[in-house]
Each structure stands twice: as structure tokens, then as C-alpha cells.
Design a protein around this motif. Structure first.
Motif, short mmCIF file in Angstrom:
data_model
loop_
_atom_site.label_atom_id
_atom_site.label_comp_id
_atom_site.label_asym_id
_atom_site.label_seq_id
_atom_site.Cartn_x
_atom_site.Cartn_y
_atom_site.Cartn_z
N ARG A 1 20.60 3.91 -0.31
CA ARG A 1 19.64 2.72 -0.69
C ARG A 1 20.30 1.34 0.01
O ARG A 1 19.38 0.61 0.60
CB ARG A 1 19.80 2.49 -2.14
CG ARG A 1 18.94 1.41 -2.55
CD ARG A 1 18.97 1.44 -4.10
NE ARG A 1 18.21 2.60 -4.42
CZ ARG A 1 16.74 2.47 -4.69
NH1 ARG A 1 16.09 1.83 -4.16
NH2 ARG A 1 16.13 3.71 -5.12
N SER B 1 17.81 -0.78 2.54
CA SER B 1 17.55 -2.23 2.02
C SER B 1 17.88 -3.03 3.19
O SER B 1 17.19 -3.89 3.30
CB SER B 1 18.39 -2.55 0.64
OG SER B 1 17.94 -1.71 -0.36
N THR C 1 6.40 -5.12 8.09
CA THR C 1 5.27 -4.14 7.58
C THR C 1 4.56 -3.45 8.56
O THR C 1 3.93 -4.19 9.49
CB THR C 1 4.09 -4.81 6.40
OG1 THR C 1 5.00 -5.45 5.55
CG2 THR C 1 3.24 -3.84 5.78
N ASP D 1 11.78 6.28 -3.33
CA ASP D 1 11.30 5.82 -4.67
C ASP D 1 10.00 6.36 -5.24
O ASP D 1 9.27 6.68 -4.52
CB ASP D 1 11.28 4.44 -4.59
CG ASP D 1 12.72 3.66 -4.50
OD1 ASP D 1 13.56 4.07 -4.90
OD2 ASP D 1 12.86 2.47 -3.65
N GLN E 1 12.63 4.15 0.55
CA GLN E 1 13.15 3.20 0.04
C GLN E 1 12.97 1.92 1.18
O GLN E 1 13.08 0.86 1.05
CB GLN E 1 14.61 3.38 0.24
CG GLN E 1 14.81 4.25 -1.39
CD GLN E 1 16.42 4.53 -1.39
OE1 GLN E 1 17.08 4.34 -0.64
NE2 GLN E 1 16.49 5.38 -2.41
N HIS F 1 10.58 1.09 2.71
CA HIS F 1 9.20 0.36 2.73
C HIS F 1 8.83 -0.18 1.12
O HIS F 1 8.17 -1.07 0.99
CB HIS F 1 8.14 1.11 3.36
CG HIS F 1 8.44 1.80 4.57
ND1 HIS F 1 8.55 0.84 5.72
CD2 HIS F 1 8.44 3.01 4.99
CE1 HIS F 1 8.53 1.50 6.74
NE2 HIS F 1 8.80 2.84 6.48
N SER F 2 9.55 0.67 0.31
CA SER F 2 8.98 0.36 -1.19
C SER F 2 9.10 -0.95 -1.62
O SER F 2 8.29 -1.44 -2.60
CB SER F 2 9.77 1.46 -1.99
OG SER F 2 10.98 1.07 -2.08
N ASN F 3 10.04 -1.72 -1.09
CA ASN F 3 10.04 -3.11 -1.49
C ASN F 3 9.27 -4.32 -0.86
O ASN F 3 9.16 -5.52 -1.14
CB ASN F 3 11.55 -3.81 -1.59
CG ASN F 3 12.32 -3.05 -2.85
OD1 ASN F 3 11.84 -3.06 -3.88
ND2 ASN F 3 13.46 -2.68 -2.32
N GLN F 4 8.44 -3.73 0.35
CA GLN F 4 7.64 -4.70 0.83
C GLN F 4 6.33 -5.12 0.27
O GLN F 4 6.02 -4.18 -0.55
CB GLN F 4 7.35 -4.26 2.31
CG GLN F 4 8.69 -3.87 3.18
CD GLN F 4 8.41 -3.23 4.57
OE1 GLN F 4 7.66 -2.29 4.79
NE2 GLN F 4 9.08 -3.60 5.47
N ASP F 5 5.74 -6.05 0.48
CA ASP F 5 4.74 -6.64 -0.44
C ASP F 5 3.41 -5.63 -0.43
O ASP F 5 2.82 -5.10 -1.53
CB ASP F 5 4.36 -8.03 -0.17
CG ASP F 5 5.33 -9.13 -0.47
OD1 ASP F 5 6.19 -8.72 -1.45
OD2 ASP F 5 5.22 -10.03 -0.02
N LYS G 1 4.08 -2.59 -2.42
CA LYS G 1 4.20 -2.93 -3.88
C LYS G 1 2.87 -3.04 -4.42
O LYS G 1 2.42 -2.34 -5.49
CB LYS G 1 4.84 -4.27 -4.07
CG LYS G 1 6.37 -3.98 -3.95
CD LYS G 1 7.09 -5.55 -4.17
CE LYS G 1 8.53 -5.43 -4.11
NZ LYS G 1 9.09 -6.93 -4.37
N ARG H 1 1.04 0.36 -4.57
CA ARG H 1 1.70 1.10 -5.70
C ARG H 1 1.23 0.64 -6.98
O ARG H 1 0.74 1.35 -7.83
CB ARG H 1 3.32 1.06 -5.45
CG ARG H 1 4.13 1.99 -6.69
CD ARG H 1 5.38 1.88 -6.13
NE ARG H 1 6.22 0.77 -6.52
CZ ARG H 1 6.62 0.11 -5.68
NH1 ARG H 1 6.66 0.42 -4.42
NH2 ARG H 1 7.21 -0.98 -5.58
#
Length: 291
Positions: A78, A82, A90, A158, A272, A274-278, A281, A284
Motif C-alpha cells: 500500500r 500510495s 489521473t 481496494d 490502490q 488509483h483509488s485515492n484519486q479524485d 473517488k 466509486r
């Protein structure tokens, strides 16, 4: 001092069953993998494997340390993902892979909202079995997956549950099972079962093999056609079966135990990296309204 390489060698040996298999899995020569484990044992001042048999076997100390080693490797993965995401913009194209067994009536509205917010992003949609989609996410063929829940999901993905889909057992209206009431699951073993599996021949964790005679397909609509032709019985999402049930060509399996079907959870999976990119999100969040 412990190292990531030592922990990787330790966990890989447990998961693959031997030092040589662990080395192949890690892309290293066996002597290097074995030395990593020896060094780890020295650093721990404990023996992690007994080596008296043909294959190494975890000691009690090894069993205690294994879950902590697995957790550390997961956290290390992770951290790497990150760190990668800090400088990874993106992507201009997002591929969304969908299991055909999941209803997508609301997908158009969801995608329209995403398009309004990110008009420059190209979207691609793929259809595959849930297990194939997990493979696609592993090698970046897809960046978001909508799948039926699996018991085992790779650490680098994730996920969140967005709902459930009801499944029931179905047969063609002229199938021999249509004229009798099955008293228990053993009655089904006498007839061919139709089952979903991935293109690499893996079956889902919730698709139980009951009959010794099984035919396979990689999507539910092909499975439906096989059922309608009388080739066997199978478990289908209710929305896939609805039209055929309404026109009388398909029926729910007559059962003494009325509810032998079940609910299958639906998950959204994202890597992981990409999952925190706006944008991911937002996607999702929109997919939470799918079911």
C-alpha cells in the motif's frame, strides 16, 4: 535487521509450499530465497521452518509470526502504491469492467454524471466474469471493476460493497426436474449442473460444484441459453432469468426447501494506485447508486 526481501521469502515459502517454488514465484534463484529465510531466522533468534521432511513445515513460532509478516507486506504494498499515486496523474482513459450477472439499468445515469464532471476522460467498458475482472485489474487492463464478492481479493485492490443480487436455481420447463419436487440438494447430483467459471478455469467462491456432471460457461447469458435448451440446471441472477420465466420457458426449480438460492454481494474494486484519486473517488461514489 529484518528486510522486506526476508519477509517476502518467508511468506512465499508458506504460500507455495517449498523453497524452490517460492524462488520461482519471486523470480529469484533458490539459494537467495533460502538465505533470506536463514537470515530472518537469525534475526528472530528462532527456527521458522522444520526441514526434516520433503517440504518445509512451519514451526509454532513461524505460525505466530506469519500473520504479522503478511500484514507488513500488505502495508508495504500500500505504501508503494500510495507513493506511486503522488506523481501519477489521473489517466486520460478509464476502463470499467463489469460482470454480466449484475444489473446495470442505472449505469447510463451514473456515466452521464461522470462525463459532466470529467468531459475529457475517455471511458471504455468491458464485460467478463468476476474472476477474470480481478485478473484484468491486476495487470491494468481495467482500472475499476464491478464484481460479485470473492472470498479472496488481492491485497493491492481496494473494495467496497454496493449491494447484493438475488440468485435462484432454474431449469427449462421441459427438464425432468420440472415434474418433481427436490427434497434436498442430493437430488440435484443426478442431473447435469451448468456453472460459471473464468477463462483460466477458476470457479467463483460462491458457485458450488454439486453434480459430478458439469458444463461451464464464462457468462450468465450463455448459461441461460444452455438452461433453456435443457442441458442442465443452474444458479442464475433473478434479473437474467426474469424474461424467460415470464414467457414460461424457464422455471424455478421445484424445491421442498423453498429458499435454496442466495444473495451475492456486489463489490466495486479499484487498484490502490488509483483509488485515492479524485476521479476514481467520484466514480466509486456514483456506483453506490447502481443497485
Amino acid at each position: 535487521m529484518f528486510s522486506i526481501e526476508q519477509l517476502q521469502a518467508f511468506v512465499a515459502t508458506v504460500e507455495t509450499g517449498s523453497f524452490s517454488a517460492a524462488a520461482r514465484h519471486l523470480g529469484k534463484v533458490q539459494s537467495v530465497t533460502s538465505q533470506h529465510i536463514i537470515n530472518l531466522e537469525i534475526d528472530c533468534n528462532a527456527t521458522l521452518f522444520t526441514r526434516t521432511g520433503r517440504y518445509p513445515k512451519l514451526t509454532e513460532v513461524g505460525k505466530k509470526l506469519l500473520p504479522q509478516a503478511q500484514a507488513l507486506l500488505s502495508q508495504h504494498q500500500r505504501f508503494k502504491n500510495s507513493a506511486f499515486a503522488l506523481t501519477n496523474h489521473t489517466p486520460n482513459e478509464i476502463t470499467i469492467a463489469l460482470d454480466e450477472g449484475i444489473p446495470f439499468q442505472k449505469l447510463t445515469n451514473i456515466i452521464s454524471e461522470l462525463e459532466l464532471k470529467y468531459p475529457q476522460t475517455t471511458l471504455e467498458f468491458l464485460s467478463a466474469s468476476s474472476l477474470d475482472i480481478i485478473d484484468m485489474l491486476s495487470n491494468d487492463q481495467a482500472l475499476t471493476g464491478v464484481v460479485f464478492s470473492e472470498l479472496i481479493i488481492p491485497d493491492f485492490l481496494d473494495f467496497e460493497c454496493i449491494g447484493a443480487v438475488k440468485f435462484d436455481l432454474y431449469i427449462a420447463q421441459f427438464h425432468p426436474l420440472a415434474t418433481q419436487v427436490c427434497k434436498n440438494i442430493d437430488d440435484l447430483r443426478m442431473y447435469r449442473q451448468l456453472l460459471i467459471r473464468s477463462r483460466n478455469t477458476l470457479t467463483s467462491s460462491f458457485q458450488l460444484k454439486i453434480s459430478p456432471d458439469i458444463w461451464y460457461a464464462d457468462n450468465y447469458f450463455l448459461l441461460l441459453e444452455l438452461v433453456l435448451q435443457g442441458h442442465g440446471w443452474c444458479l442464475l441472477p433473478n434479473h437474467v432469468a426474469t424474461e424467460s420465466v415470464q414467457n414460461g420457458s424457464l422455471i424455478k426449480l421445484p424445491l421442498e426447501f423453498k429458499e435454496m438460492g442466495w444473495l451475492a454481494n456486489v463489490d466495486v474494486l479499484q487498484h490502490q494506485r488509483h483509488s485515492n484519486q479524485d476521479e476514481f473517488k467520484v466514480l466509486r461514489n456514483l456506483l453506490r447508486n447502481l443497485l
